[in-house]
Design a protein around this motif. Structure first.
Motif, PDB file in Angstrom:
ATOM      1  N   GLU A   1       0.824  -1.219   0.000  1.00  0.00           N
ATOM      2  CA  GLU A   1       0.000   0.000   0.000  1.00  0.00           C
ATOM      3  C   GLU A   1       0.855   1.264   0.000  1.00  0.00           C
ATOM      4  OE1 GLU A   1      -2.504  -0.463   3.427  1.00  0.00           O
ATOM      5  OE2 GLU A   1      -3.519  -2.214   2.559  1.00  0.00           O
ATOM      6  N   ARG A   2       2.029   1.189   0.686  1.00  0.00           N
ATOM      7  CA  ARG A   2       2.889   2.361   0.827  1.00  0.00           C
ATOM      8  C   ARG A   2       4.347   1.913   0.719  1.00  0.00           C
ATOM      9  NH1 ARG A   2       2.545   4.627   6.373  1.00  0.00           N
ATOM     10  NH2 ARG A   2       3.156   2.508   6.815  1.00  0.00           N
ATOM     11  N   ILE A   3       5.216   2.851   0.352  1.00  0.00           N
ATOM     12  CA  ILE A   3       6.651   2.528   0.276  1.00  0.00           C
ATOM     13  C   ILE A   3       7.139   2.004   1.632  1.00  0.00           C
ATOM     14  CG2 ILE A   3       8.945   3.594   0.039  1.00  0.00           C
ATOM     15  CD1 ILE A   3       7.644   5.493  -2.066  1.00  0.00           C
ATOM     16  N   GLU A   4       6.561   2.541   2.707  1.00  0.00           N
ATOM     17  CA  GLU A   4       6.976   2.146   4.066  1.00  0.00           C
ATOM     18  C   GLU A   4       6.647   0.673   4.351  1.00  0.00           C
ATOM     19  OE1 GLU A   4       5.404   5.043   3.280  1.00  0.00           O
ATOM     20  OE2 GLU A   4       7.308   6.122   3.465  1.00  0.00           O
ATOM     21  N   ASP A   5       5.868   0.026   3.494  1.00  0.00           N
ATOM     22  CA  ASP A   5       5.580  -1.405   3.694  1.00  0.00           C
ATOM     23  C   ASP A   5       6.795  -2.286   3.374  1.00  0.00           C
ATOM     24  OD1 ASP A   5       2.970  -1.025   4.554  1.00  0.00           O
ATOM     25  OD2 ASP A   5       2.197  -0.951   2.508  1.00  0.00           O
TER      26      ASP A   5
ATOM     27  N   THR B   1       2.771   0.541  -4.066  1.00  0.00           N
ATOM     28  CA  THR B   1       1.680   1.396  -3.585  1.00  0.00           C
ATOM     29  C   THR B   1       0.310   0.904  -4.058  1.00  0.00           C
ATOM     30  OG1 THR B   1       2.040   2.898  -5.467  1.00  0.00           O
ATOM     31  CG2 THR B   1       3.151   3.440  -3.404  1.00  0.00           C
TER      32      THR B   1
ATOM     33  N   ARG C   1      -0.860  -0.122  -6.954  1.00  0.00           N
ATOM     34  CA  ARG C   1      -1.425   0.317  -8.237  1.00  0.00           C
ATOM     35  C   ARG C   1      -1.035  -0.620  -9.375  1.00  0.00           C
ATOM     36  NH1 ARG C   1       0.925   5.497  -9.604  1.00  0.00           N
ATOM     37  NH2 ARG C   1       2.517   5.173  -8.023  1.00  0.00           N
TER      38      ARG C   1
ATOM     39  N   PRO D   1      14.107   1.890   0.773  1.00  0.00           N
ATOM     40  CA  PRO D   1      12.904   2.749   0.729  1.00  0.00           C
ATOM     41  C   PRO D   1      13.223   4.183   0.295  1.00  0.00           C
ATOM     42  CG  PRO D   1      12.894   1.388   2.717  1.00  0.00           C
ATOM     43  CD  PRO D   1      14.252   1.225   2.097  1.00  0.00           C
TER      44      PRO D   1
ATOM     45  N   TYR E   1      13.185   4.339  -3.425  1.00  0.00           N
ATOM     46  CA  TYR E   1      11.801   4.444  -3.915  1.00  0.00           C
ATOM     47  C   TYR E   1      11.296   5.888  -3.799  1.00  0.00           C
ATOM     48  CZ  TYR E   1      10.674  -0.611  -4.219  1.00  0.00           C
ATOM     49  OH  TYR E   1      10.597  -1.931  -4.570  1.00  0.00           O
ATOM     50  N   ARG E   2      11.576   6.516  -2.631  1.00  0.00           N
ATOM     51  CA  ARG E   2      11.089   7.887  -2.422  1.00  0.00           C
ATOM     52  C   ARG E   2      11.745   8.842  -3.417  1.00  0.00           C
ATOM     53  NH1 ARG E   2       9.939   6.037   2.995  1.00  0.00           N
ATOM     54  NH2 ARG E   2      12.121   5.835   3.555  1.00  0.00           N
TER      55      ARG E   2
ATOM     56  N   ALA F   1      10.002   8.437  -6.641  1.00  0.00           N
ATOM     57  CA  ALA F   1       8.662   9.041  -6.556  1.00  0.00           C
ATOM     58  C   ALA F   1       8.728  10.555  -6.685  1.00  0.00           C
ATOM     59  CB  ALA F   1       7.997   8.654  -5.240  1.00  0.00           C
TER      60      ALA F   1
END
Ligand SMILES: NC(=O)c1ccc[n+]([C@@H]2O[C@H](COP(=O)([O-])OP(=O)(O)OC[C@H]3O[C@@H](n4cnc5c(N)ncnc54)[C@H](OP(=O)(O)O)[C@@H]3O)[C@@H](O)[C@H]2O)c1
Length: 342
Positions: A10-14, A48, A50, A322, A325-326, A329
């Motif tokens: 769901e989120r990069i933090e996963d 995320t 998608r 992570p 990834y950020r 993004a």
């Protein structure tokens, strides 16, 4: 050994770093000590929520399709690689050559139900490995499987490949588009780059683009592409945007030109495609899904011949995946974002 999993996506933090037993190669498999992995826009979509046809991705997926390393062990009946070889995994281990099949399309690494390469050691089907061009580092080699092969397939994998002297319009300066500029230049073609940033256009020109168009300052960038080609239009469009950019790409293409539809996620639109200009202007709209091992190997020969070097924006350590990834993004990058492993 350590690897990343997505317990949920769901989120990069996963992204979760976990310990696992080192795998052992079975018949037909090779164990690769990974030295680098690279991110694609797809990996943001995977992390995320998608990505994936309806079902999304499996819980606990190991993410990322692209990585390079050295073979440390092989299982019985492996002749394609040996310990010590420098290799990269191909995006779809099931697509060796010829036309893509449903079965091959389901084998894409790091998406759906198939584990990827963000790990210190990875088991590959030996048939799904290619040798790295000798002049490339592991970090450079890790950038090739998705973005580079996609750009190669667009320009050279179809029935009417790029010819010297033709023009190639690229959208933005991400991984796929920068490879397309480099390949177009090496093939004696004219690349016309677009970007929302003048500094990125300057760098694209330094990499071989003949012209640059700022699509933020000039939202009707197709008009600029027409002007740059004397009103004729471009021979090829590297369409990484989606429904929001496709109508402009159609207008930018010459009569009989080709639009290589690569992206659908960057530029939203109403999803409708008007068939009239495609028909009247004799255009070819060609869907691209990365490429086969045969294409990867042909591309590697060209990369070696021209001593091409993938453009790496930034390298992150494994423990800071992570952050990589950020960074992707944030879309401030040009070219590829890489994670060093080990
Ligand atoms: N079909 C396939 O096999 C395949 C393979 C690889 C990638 N893709 C798709 O292709 C797209 C690009 O992938 P990538 O990994 O190269 O991405 P990326 O490295 O993240 O690059 C994206 C770049 O596109 C530009 N951009 C963003 N929004 C845009 C818009 N609305 N219109 C035009 N340009 C825009 C930006 O460049 P500037 O900052 O310079 O403006 C951005 O840096 C993604 O949608 C991805 O899913 C598909």
């Amino acid at each position: 050994m350590r690897l990343y999993r997505l317990p949920k996506a769901e989120r990069i933090e996963d992204l979760t770093l976990v310990e696992a037993e080192p795998p052992r190669p079975a018949r037909g498999q090779a164990l690769v000590r990974m030295r680098a992995a690279a991110l694609n826009y797809r990996d943001l979509m995977v992390a995320t929520g998608r990505y994936g046809r309806g079902a999304g991705v499996k819980p606990g997926l190991v993410p990322l399709s692209d990585g390079a390393g050295e073979v440390v062990a092989v299982g019985p009946e492996v002749t394609r690689v040996k310990p010590g070889d420098r290799v990269a995994g191909i995006f779809m281990p099931g697509w060796i050559g010829g036309a893509i099949t449903e079965a091959a399309a389901a084998t894409g690494l790091g998406g759906g139900a198939v584990d990827g390469v963000l790990a210190e050691q990875v088991l590959f089907d030996a048939e799904g490995l290619v040798h790295l061009p000798e002049h490339l580092s592991f970090e450079e080699g890790a950038t090739l499987p998705c973005a580079a092969v996609t750009a190669w397939n667009a320009l050279f994998g179809g029935p009417r490949p790029l010819q010297p002297g033709e023009s190639v319009l690229t959208l933005g300066t991400g991984g796929v588009s920068i490879f397309a500029i480099q390949f177009a230049r090496a093939a004696g073609a004219r690349a016309i780059a677009t970007s929302a940033h003048d500094d990125k256009l300057a760098r694209a020109k330094a990499l071989g683009a003949a012209d640059g168009v700022n699509y933020a300052r000039q939202p009707e960038w197709e008009t600029a592409a027409l002007a740059l080609t004397g009103g004729r239009g471009v021979d090829h469009v590297i369409e990484v945007g989606g429904a929001g950019t496709l109508p402009r790409s159609v207008r930018a293409a010459r009569l009989g030109g080709q639009i290589h539809q690569i992206g659908a996620a960057l530029a939203a639109g109403d999803g409708r495609i008007d068939p009239t200009p495609l028909m009247r202007r004799n255009l070819t709209l060609r869907g691209i899904y990365v490429g086969s091992r045969e294409m990867f190997e042909a591309m590697n020969r060209a990369i070696a011949l021209h001593a091409l070097r993938p453009v790496i924006d930034r390298v992150f350590p494994f423990e800071a995946a992570p952050d990589a990834y950020r960074h992707l993004a944030g879309q401030t990058h040009l070219g590829k974002v890489v994670i060093r492993i080990g």
